[in-house]
Enzyme design. Structure first.
Site, mmCIF file in Angstrom:
data_model
loop_
_atom_site.group_PDB
_atom_site.id
_atom_site.type_symbol
_atom_site.label_atom_id
_atom_site.label_comp_id
_atom_site.label_asym_id
_atom_site.label_seq_id
_atom_site.Cartn_x
_atom_site.Cartn_y
_atom_site.Cartn_z
ATOM 1 N N CYS A 82 0.812 -1.217 0.000
ATOM 2 C CA CYS A 82 0.000 0.000 0.000
ATOM 3 C C CYS A 82 0.843 1.264 0.000
ATOM 4 O O CYS A 82 0.313 2.366 -0.121
ATOM 5 C CB CYS A 82 -0.955 -0.012 1.190
ATOM 6 S SG CYS A 82 -2.345 -1.143 0.959
ATOM 7 N N LYS B 123 0.442 3.597 -3.098
ATOM 8 C CA LYS B 123 -0.707 4.475 -3.326
ATOM 9 C C LYS B 123 -0.279 5.876 -3.741
ATOM 10 O O LYS B 123 0.736 6.396 -3.280
ATOM 11 C CB LYS B 123 -1.552 4.586 -2.047
ATOM 12 C CG LYS B 123 -2.532 3.452 -1.847
ATOM 13 C CD LYS B 123 -3.475 3.782 -0.696
ATOM 14 C CE LYS B 123 -4.583 2.754 -0.572
ATOM 15 N NZ LYS B 123 -5.539 3.103 0.500
ATOM 16 N N THR C 231 -16.822 10.366 0.512
ATOM 17 C CA THR C 231 -16.057 10.473 1.767
ATOM 18 C C THR C 231 -14.818 9.583 1.750
ATOM 19 O O THR C 231 -14.299 9.219 2.810
ATOM 20 C CB THR C 231 -16.930 10.106 2.986
ATOM 21 O OG1 THR C 231 -17.370 8.738 2.855
ATOM 22 C CG2 THR C 231 -18.119 11.031 3.104
ATOM 23 N N ASP D 268 -14.463 6.502 1.126
ATOM 24 C CA ASP D 268 -14.734 5.293 1.893
ATOM 25 C C ASP D 268 -13.999 4.099 1.287
ATOM 26 O O ASP D 268 -13.362 4.197 0.242
ATOM 27 C CB ASP D 268 -16.238 5.027 1.971
ATOM 28 C CG ASP D 268 -16.670 4.540 3.339
ATOM 29 O OD1 ASP D 268 -15.920 3.734 3.935
ATOM 30 O OD2 ASP D 268 -17.730 4.960 3.826
ATOM 31 N N ASP D 269 -14.109 2.951 1.945
ATOM 32 C CA ASP D 269 -13.301 1.798 1.581
ATOM 33 C C ASP D 269 -13.821 1.048 0.360
ATOM 34 O O ASP D 269 -13.056 0.362 -0.318
ATOM 35 C CB ASP D 269 -13.219 0.837 2.770
ATOM 36 C CG ASP D 269 -12.556 1.489 3.966
ATOM 37 O OD1 ASP D 269 -11.401 1.923 3.833
ATOM 38 O OD2 ASP D 269 -13.200 1.594 5.028
ATOM 39 N N ASP E 34 -11.423 -4.377 2.356
ATOM 40 C CA ASP E 34 -12.366 -3.281 2.141
ATOM 41 C C ASP E 34 -13.816 -3.748 2.215
ATOM 42 O O ASP E 34 -14.702 -2.986 2.614
ATOM 43 C CB ASP E 34 -12.098 -2.614 0.793
ATOM 44 C CG ASP E 34 -10.834 -1.769 0.788
ATOM 45 O OD1 ASP E 34 -10.387 -1.382 1.879
ATOM 46 O OD2 ASP E 34 -10.296 -1.506 -0.296
#
Length: 361
Positions: free
Chosen positions: A29, A32, A61, A63-64, A104
């Site tokens: 990660c 990213k 927002t 979100d995942d 996620d």
């Protein structure tokens, strides 16, 4: 937590087989795009987006995963995640990437039902059995999660990349967004921090065998508490801590709900030896990019160790769930984590009313 020679569990490059991590410019990660850059991209691309009423969660927002209502009792959770090698063992790379992708779905309160594999490999540089081991690692994680890899896509690539499109189901009433934290809530973190620092040490051959085993165990533990936590009415918000670090994902929670998140640093679980590794300079470039993007919104109390900044911005590959819940639900939340094998889960802070931001005390 250092070693003068590679761990016996860490594959060593040969004249015909390069280290997987040497073939990529980043790993896990930590690959990213920096959060500030990502925000600009999304702002410029979302102006004319089609948003049907069934779309319960989109990009609003950060979100995942996306959530799309199918009917009164089912919503589809859809996400994708892929990255370059964080370790040199191809099988473990596949396991880590798949575990991270499924996280996620769990973070939204969903249960995975199916995955598709995303495979991009430098065919002329990696033997087919190495690529096969990567894919097998992903398949074994999906088997442990009780789902099939039902298809996918492959390309010949300059760098090795592996991941999944992951899909799951959740009751619409049990969707847990990252933006519903409430003032007065308590914060619980499911896994210890430090994966990015471990990965930086691994690249420099400074991570010993015990640290390597700890890294693999941490990054391949499926975040199965997610749907169980979503059944608790007192659990208001869930997210998983991944590439933007604890600070970045806590800030997403704070911004989405318009609250102040406070982290008690002494209570944050850390991987063994990670502080010393950070003090020795084993820090990822992504940590610095993360801090450059959101450091202005984070207050770190005077007197905390200098490594605190590196640790709160450390990119977590396949990191833990961050849960915001009512105080009376804390015991139940910790019990679920314990039952699912997350013995390091701990209360790490609280949510307060006020302008959105993060304080580390």
């Amino acid at each position: 937590m250092t070693a003068s020679s590679p761990s016996p569990n860490i594959p060593v490059a040969t004249p015909t087989l390069p280290r997987l991590t040497s073939l990529s410019h980043g790993g896990g990660c930590g690959c990213k795009i920096a959060p500030g850059v990502l925000s600009e991209i999304l702002q410029s691309s979302g102006a004319n987006a089609v948003i049907p009423p069934e779309l319960m969660v989109g990009i609003e927002t950060a979100d995942d995963a996306a959530v799309y209502r199918l009917n009164d009792s089912q919503a589809l959770v859809a996400t994708t995640d892929f990255f370059m090698p964080i370790v040199d063992d191809p099988y473990e790379f596949g396991r880590i990437a798949a575990t991270n992708a499924l996280s996620d779905v769990y973070a939204m309160g969903g249960k995975p039902i199916m995955a598709l594999a995303l495979v991009a490999m430098p065919i002329n540089q990696l033997p087919l059995d190495v690529i096969g081991a990567i894919v097998r690692g992903g398949q074994d994680v999906c088997r442990a999660a009780g789902i099939p890899i039902a298809g996918g896509h492959t390309i010949d690539s300059v760098e090795p990349i592996y991941g999944l499109v992951a899909m799951g189901l959740v009751h619409p009433d049990r969707v847990r967004r990252n933006a519903e934290a409430k003032a007065g809530d308590v914060l619980v973190l499911g896994k210890p921090l430090g994966v990015g620092i471990y990965s930086a040490a691994l690249k420099k051959l400074k991570l010993d065998d015990a640290g390597y085993r700890e890294m693999i165990a941490n990054t391949t533990r499926l975040n199965t508490p997610g749907p169980l936590l979503a059944e608790l009415p007192g659990v208001h918000a869930i997210t998983d801590v991944t590439g933007f670090g604890l600070a970045g994902h806590a800030l997403e929670m704070a911004r989405g709900a318009g609250v102040q998140v406070v982290v008690d640093w002494a209570k944050v679980p850390l991987l063994p030896g990670v502080v010393q590794l950070a003090e020795d300079g084993n820090v990822t470039g992504a940590s610095g990019r993360n801090w450059a993007a959101y450091g202005a919104e984070v207050q770190i109390a005077k007197g905390l160790p200098a490594t605190t900044q590196n640790l709160v911005s450390d990119p977590q590959t396949s990191g833990g769930l961050l849960v915001s819940c009512a105080p009376e639900s804390v015991a139940d939340v910790l019990a679920i984590f314990e039952r699912e094998g997350f013995g390091s889960a701990a209360v790490i802070g609280r949510v307060e009313a006020g302008a959105s931001g993060l304080r580390v005390e």
